[in-house]
Design an enzyme around this catalytic site. Structure first.
Site, PDB file in Angstrom:
ATOM      1  N   TYR A 172      -8.081  32.042  -3.788  1.00  0.00           N
ATOM      2  CA  TYR A 172      -7.916  30.605  -3.509  1.00  0.00           C
ATOM      3  C   TYR A 172      -8.529  30.268  -2.133  1.00  0.00           C
ATOM      4  O   TYR A 172      -9.016  29.176  -1.899  1.00  0.00           O
ATOM      5  CB  TYR A 172      -6.441  30.191  -3.607  1.00  0.00           C
ATOM      6  CG  TYR A 172      -6.260  28.695  -3.801  1.00  0.00           C
ATOM      7  CD1 TYR A 172      -6.803  28.043  -4.910  1.00  0.00           C
ATOM      8  CD2 TYR A 172      -5.535  27.933  -2.887  1.00  0.00           C
ATOM      9  CE1 TYR A 172      -6.644  26.681  -5.101  1.00  0.00           C
ATOM     10  CE2 TYR A 172      -5.363  26.558  -3.073  1.00  0.00           C
ATOM     11  CZ  TYR A 172      -5.922  25.948  -4.183  1.00  0.00           C
ATOM     12  OH  TYR A 172      -5.756  24.591  -4.358  1.00  0.00           O
ATOM     13  N   LYS A 179      -5.435  22.972   1.401  1.00  0.00           N
ATOM     14  CA  LYS A 179      -4.161  22.446   0.882  1.00  0.00           C
ATOM     15  C   LYS A 179      -3.070  22.495   1.962  1.00  0.00           C
ATOM     16  O   LYS A 179      -2.189  21.622   1.987  1.00  0.00           O
ATOM     17  CB  LYS A 179      -3.718  23.207  -0.371  1.00  0.00           C
ATOM     18  CG  LYS A 179      -4.591  22.964  -1.610  1.00  0.00           C
ATOM     19  CD  LYS A 179      -4.626  21.516  -2.066  1.00  0.00           C
ATOM     20  CE  LYS A 179      -5.186  21.379  -3.480  1.00  0.00           C
ATOM     21  NZ  LYS A 179      -5.360  19.953  -3.874  1.00  0.00           N
TER      22      LYS A 179
HETATM   23  O1  0WE Z   1      -6.874  23.469  -6.491  1.00  0.00           O
HETATM   24  C1  0WE Z   1      -7.264  24.059  -7.473  1.00  0.00           C
HETATM   25  C2  0WE Z   1      -8.731  24.072  -7.852  1.00  0.00           C
HETATM   26  C3  0WE Z   1      -9.612  23.411  -6.849  1.00  0.00           C
HETATM   27  C4  0WE Z   1     -11.084  23.676  -6.994  1.00  0.00           C
HETATM   28  C5  0WE Z   1     -11.673  24.220  -8.111  1.00  0.00           C
HETATM   29  C6  0WE Z   1     -13.047  24.413  -8.157  1.00  0.00           C
HETATM   30  C7  0WE Z   1     -13.723  25.054  -9.319  1.00  0.00           C
HETATM   31  C8  0WE Z   1     -15.201  24.731  -9.419  1.00  0.00           C
HETATM   32  C9  0WE Z   1     -11.876  23.341  -5.940  1.00  0.00           C
HETATM   33  N1  0WE Z   1     -13.202  23.517  -5.944  1.00  0.00           N
HETATM   34  C10 0WE Z   1     -13.797  24.033  -7.033  1.00  0.00           C
HETATM   35  N2  0WE Z   1     -15.158  24.195  -7.011  1.00  0.00           N
HETATM   36  C11 0WE Z   1     -15.871  24.567  -8.093  1.00  0.00           C
HETATM   37  O2  0WE Z   1     -17.102  24.730  -8.013  1.00  0.00           O
HETATM   38  N3  0WE Z   1      -6.356  24.754  -8.240  1.00  0.00           N
HETATM   39  C12 0WE Z   1      -4.965  24.746  -7.864  1.00  0.00           C
HETATM   40  C13 0WE Z   1      -6.729  25.546  -9.419  1.00  0.00           C
HETATM   41  C14 0WE Z   1      -7.010  26.933  -8.960  1.00  0.00           C
HETATM   42  O3  0WE Z   1      -8.208  27.226  -8.414  1.00  0.00           O
HETATM   43  C15 0WE Z   1      -8.159  28.564  -8.045  1.00  0.00           C
HETATM   44  C16 0WE Z   1      -6.915  29.083  -8.357  1.00  0.00           C
HETATM   45  C17 0WE Z   1      -6.160  28.033  -8.931  1.00  0.00           C
HETATM   46  C18 0WE Z   1      -4.758  28.092  -9.395  1.00  0.00           C
HETATM   47  C19 0WE Z   1      -9.130  29.347  -7.455  1.00  0.00           C
HETATM   48  C20 0WE Z   1      -8.854  30.669  -7.176  1.00  0.00           C
HETATM   49  C21 0WE Z   1      -7.616  31.207  -7.468  1.00  0.00           C
HETATM   50  C22 0WE Z   1      -6.631  30.422  -8.065  1.00  0.00           C
END
Ligand code: 0WE
Length: 272
Positions: A172, A179
């Site tokens: 993450y 966050k």
């Molecule tokens: O906040 C998120 C995702 C936010 C996010 C996702 C992406 C994917 C594609 C931000 N930037 C990008 N950029 C991209 O190019 N989450 C809470 C979902 C999430 O994302 C993770 C998680 C979880 C849960 C990434 C790594 C590990 C766990």
């Protein structure tokens, strides 16, 4: 309504309304498609009588959002890159021509470069760090500031966060730092805006399969892991995040501000 309390009849006044959000209007940032948590929040608020405006990030998402906005009879859908102050200014100038006041904001916006969510946090570049913090944290303050003149009778601001702000979640990385900044922003905004009767809160949602989660290596394994460990022995449903957004945007939560509410089937209480 008549209730029996310890043998005595209690007469209680209950007012019948047309839903918890009747007469309330607001703008939702971050609907990408029908799986978006922002969309589940939108549906929950609409079902209780809210009127909704939407922005979307880029042309590619227009064909996705238009049919959704139509489903909830939205009078306002505009493209807006929240990374650009002039575009946020323009959206609020247009919104003022549609509505003379608003009551709520839903902010469900985040971005980090994919490569920053794959390697090690220590390798995060200055530019990658700045981008993630700008889009995922600063935009909450940017939109809230511009909404203030429209929140004439007070209002609510609700954002989405994740447990990676509090504890290390593998990969993450810079999003966890973003966050953490977002959750701190919620507290400082709540402190600034409380005297205007504007409440600012965050929902810390457990992992949900959305566009933002797709393509993240090992996401399916993460869902399986949470399901096996979480007190409720399942993953959270997007509609449960929506119901919490309804609570936070409605008068049900009138005494709650600056808070991050975990909607994660209990996962975050665990020490091991
Ligand atoms: O906040 C998120 C995702 C936010 C996010 C996702 C992406 C994917 C594609 C931000 N930037 C990008 N950029 C991209 O190019 N989450 C809470 C979902 C999430 O994302 C993770 C998680 C979880 C849960 C990434 C790594 C590990 C766990």
């Amino acid at each position: 309504m008549t209730a029996v309390d310890g043998g005595t009849e209690v007469q209680e006044e209950l007012t019948q309304t047309q839903g918890l959000m009747a007469g309330k209007r607001g703008i939702v940032f971050g609907v990408a498609n029908e799986r978006s948590l922002a969309w589940y929040c939108s549906k929950a608020l609409y079902e209780q009588g809210a009127e909704l405006a939407f922005t979307y990030q880029g042309e590619a998402l227009e064909k996705r959002i238009m049919p959704l906005a139509a489903k909830v009879k939205s009078p306002f859908v505009e493209m807006c890159d929240l990374g650009k102050d002039d575009q946020i200014d323009a959206v609020f100038q247009k919104l003022e021509k549609t509505w003379d006041s608003i009551d709520f904001i839903i902010h469900a916006v985040a971005f980090a470069h994919k490569e920053d969510l794959e390697g090690h946090f220590v390798d995060t570049s200055r530019a990658g760090f700045a981008l993630a913090l700008d889009v995922s944290a600063y935009t909450l303050t940017a939109v809230t500031k511009r909404a203030l003149p429209l929140m004439k009778k007070g209002g609510t601001v609700t954002t989405l966060t994740y447990y990676g702000a509090e504890k290390v979640v593998p990969h993450y990385n810079v999003m966890g730092v973003a966050k953490a900044a977002l959750e701190a922003s919620v507290m400082y905004l709540a402190s600034d805006l409380g005297e205007k009767n504007i409440r600012v809160n965050a929902i810390s949602a457990g992992p949900v399969k959305t566009l933002a989660a797709m393509g993240i290596a090992g996401f399916r394994d993460m869902l399986k892991f949470v399901e096996s460990k979480a007190p409720l022995k399942r993953n959270v449903e997007a509609a449960e995040v929506g119901k919490t957004a309804l609570y936070l945007a409605s008068d049900l939560s009138s005494g709650v501000t600056g808070e991050t509410i975990h909607v994660d089937c209990g996962y975050s209480i665990l020490g091991m």
